[in-house]
Scaffold this active site. Structure first.
Site, PDB file in Angstrom:
ATOM      1  CD1 TRP A   1       0.690  -0.570   2.964  1.00 14.92           C
ATOM      2  CD2 TRP A   1      -1.309  -0.006   3.738  1.00 14.92           C
ATOM      3  NE1 TRP A   1       0.749  -0.648   4.317  1.00 14.92           N
ATOM      4  CE2 TRP A   1      -0.479  -0.297   4.835  1.00 14.92           C
ATOM      5  CE3 TRP A   1      -2.617   0.371   3.998  1.00 14.92           C
ATOM      6  CZ2 TRP A   1      -0.901  -0.221   6.163  1.00 14.92           C
ATOM      7  CZ3 TRP A   1      -3.034   0.443   5.326  1.00 14.92           C
ATOM      8  CH2 TRP A   1      -2.187   0.151   6.386  1.00 14.92           C
ATOM      9  CG  ASN A   2       1.755   3.057  -2.822  1.00 15.45           C
ATOM     10  OD1 ASN A   2       2.945   2.831  -2.658  1.00 15.45           O
ATOM     11  ND2 ASN A   2       1.030   2.423  -3.737  1.00 15.45           N
TER      12      ASN A   2
ATOM     13  CG  HIS B   1      -8.633  22.077  -7.746  1.00 16.05           C
ATOM     14  ND1 HIS B   1      -9.848  22.411  -8.320  1.00 16.05           N
ATOM     15  CD2 HIS B   1      -8.770  22.282  -6.417  1.00 16.05           C
ATOM     16  CE1 HIS B   1     -10.673  22.818  -7.364  1.00 16.05           C
ATOM     17  NE2 HIS B   1     -10.048  22.756  -6.202  1.00 16.05           N
TER      18      HIS B   1
ATOM     19  CG  HIS C   1      -9.722  18.569 -10.841  1.00 12.44           C
ATOM     20  ND1 HIS C   1      -8.744  18.799 -11.768  1.00 12.44           N
ATOM     21  CD2 HIS C   1     -10.232  19.791 -10.517  1.00 12.44           C
ATOM     22  CE1 HIS C   1      -8.642  20.098 -11.990  1.00 12.44           C
ATOM     23  NE2 HIS C   1      -9.549  20.726 -11.263  1.00 12.44           N
TER      24      HIS C   1
ATOM     25  CG  HIS D   1     -11.919  25.997  -6.987  1.00 10.10           C
ATOM     26  ND1 HIS D   1     -10.713  26.054  -6.329  1.00 10.10           N
ATOM     27  CD2 HIS D   1     -11.622  26.053  -8.315  1.00 10.10           C
ATOM     28  CE1 HIS D   1      -9.732  26.132  -7.218  1.00 10.10           C
ATOM     29  NE2 HIS D   1     -10.259  26.148  -8.418  1.00 10.10           N
TER      30      HIS D   1
END
Ligand code: MN
Length: 257
Positions: free
Chosen positions: A61-62, A69, A73, A79
């Site tokens: 896993w990472n 953004h 996306h 925003h």
């Protein structure tokens, strides 16, 4: 047969195709570069936690680092300063994340002129030929820019005078926000606005008007050429980041074949 049975049956037998409109996320994913003194997004990065080793013998896993953004996306109203009292990305109604989409194809014009701007008359002319923009749906603006997305330099297309990527005029952005029945604008470029939009009045009009009208943006889409002019159903999946201004998203389209 129920509608949902028909849907899953259609996907299984190929009469409904699921088209992936999402760019792969990697360290090479192009990101917007703002000039000094503005802050910038960090590139997408994977940091390994373990890979079947002493740190975790049976698992890989990472950790991920990136901005909201980055890559394909979703822009939520908060925003932009004009949308500061609107929805954050977790507050967007899930029923709006499944919606009809139309494709306005201006790849030829953007191929000739990277600073090409969509005008109200272009959309009106498109509507005369293809019917009205969808109520509660997306306007997907095809420019052919997805062909450049594996090469950040070609994708951002910047020179000493700034970035040269296609977008929309101030008048068209205002009209789309205030008068058109759509919930949002989807594009193939790094953001919903044109590369030169920093110099428009107001600057970044798509962000300013659309997000200010509690509408949404979708950017860095791919494969719009595989969608019909109208009739596709778009499924956008931003993460529900509490208070977030946007999120990388998996974006799919359902298309009848
Ligand atoms: Mn954005």
């Amino acid at each position: 047969m129920s509608v949902l049975d028909s849907l899953v049956g259609g996907i299984a037998n190929g009469s409904i195709e699921v088209v992936d409109l999402t760019a792969p996320l990697s360290e090479k994913t192009p990101i917007l570069q703002l000039p000094e003194p503005f802050g910038n997004t960090v590139p997408f990065t994977l940091t390994e936690i373990s890979r079947y080793d002493d740190r975790g013998p049976a698992w890989y896993w990472n950790n991920i680092s990136t901005g909201e953004h980055t890559g394909t996306h979703f822009d939520a109203p908060v925003h932009w300063v004009t949308g500061r009292d609107g929805s954050d990305v977790a507050q967007v109604s899930v029923s709006q994340l499944v919606a009809p989409a139309v494709v306005l194809d201006f790849a030829e014009q953007a191929g000739r002129d990277p600073d090409f701007l969509l005008e109200i008359d272009h959309v009106r002319d498109w509507e005369r030929r293809n019917g009205p923009l969808p109520e509660g749906g997306w306007l997907l603006y095809r420019t052919g820019w997805d062909a450049r997305s594996a090469d950040a330099e070609a994708f951002l297309n910047a020179d000493e005078s700034g970035s040269h990527t296609p977008g929309m005029s101030v008048e068209c952005a205002r009209w789309l926000a205030e008068e058109a029945p759509v919930i949002g604008l989807g594009v193939e470029t790094v953001g919903t606005d044109a590369g030169g939009a920093v110099g428009f009045d107001p600057p970044f009009p798509c962000h300013s008007f659309l997000l200010g009208a509690n509408k949404y943006g979708l950017t860095q889409l791919q494969n719009l050429a595989r969608l019909p002019v109208r009739g596709a159903v778009l499924i956008a999946g931003p993460l529900p980041i509490t208070g977030g201004s946007g999120s990388p998203a998996r974006v799919l389209a359902l298309v009848e074949r």
